[in-house]
Design a protein around this motif. Structure first.
Motif: not given
Length: 168
Positions: A22-33, A35-39, A149-159
């Motif tokens: 989940l962290l890997e998927r979130g970080l990849a999405f954040a970078k695409e957007q 968004v910094s890791e800290a944010e 849920a946090i990652l999904r709520n932010r738009g990270v493409p998770l299922g």
């Protein structure tokens, strides 16, 4: 049919793998957007809930702490400060190593041992098995699900498959 408490440990190991995924998927999405890791680690579902950092810290530390207590061992050192992603990954790895190094049968041998824990407002004494199966497991999956849920709520493409990334 009796269930070994080590079965729960296997579930925690799978959940930790899922958390890393989940962290890997979130970080990849954040970078695409942009968004910094800290944010990203500050993302949360609601103002009065833990942020992503705290959810991850809780999954890793709570598991380590409560399994150690169940084994009759001292609590491991807590996180200090506001860890970044590298420190969170290190704690997940540390927790995984701790769980993988458990002496087979030791947890089951302590299943009926009484354990008293200070939960702030109460200090119940329950058998180790009840702490592991009811308290630890519920908290483990709650905080893992909140990270999802946090990652999904932010738009990270998770299922749903992503929640089972660690295996069944």
């Amino acid at each position: 049919m009796a269930v070994s408490l080590n079965t729960y440990v296997d579930g925690y190991l799978k959940g930790l793998t899922t958390l890393e995924h989940l962290l890997e998927r979130g970080l990849a999405f954040a970078k695409e957007q942009g968004v910094s890791e800290a944010e990203m680690l500050e993302w949360r579902l609601a103002p009065d809930m833990f942020n992503l950092r705290q959810q991850v810290m809780t999954v890793a530390s709570f598991t380590n702490q409560w399994v150690a207590r169940a084994m009759g061992d001292p609590d491991p050192a807590p996180f200090e400060g506001e860890p970044g992603l590298a420190e969170l990954r290190a704690r997940i790895a540390q927790t995984r190593a701790f769980l993988q190094g458990l002496e087979p049968g030791k947890l089951d041998a302590r299943a009926d041992e009484p354990l008293t824990a200070d939960l702030g407002v109460v200090s119940p004494t329950l058998p180790v098995a009840q702490w592991v199966t009811g308290f630890l497991t519920t908290n483990f999956y709650f905080h893992l699900s909140m990270a999802y849920a946090i990652l999904r709520n932010r738009g990270v493409p998770l299922g749903k498959r992503d929640l089972f990334a660690g295996g069944l």
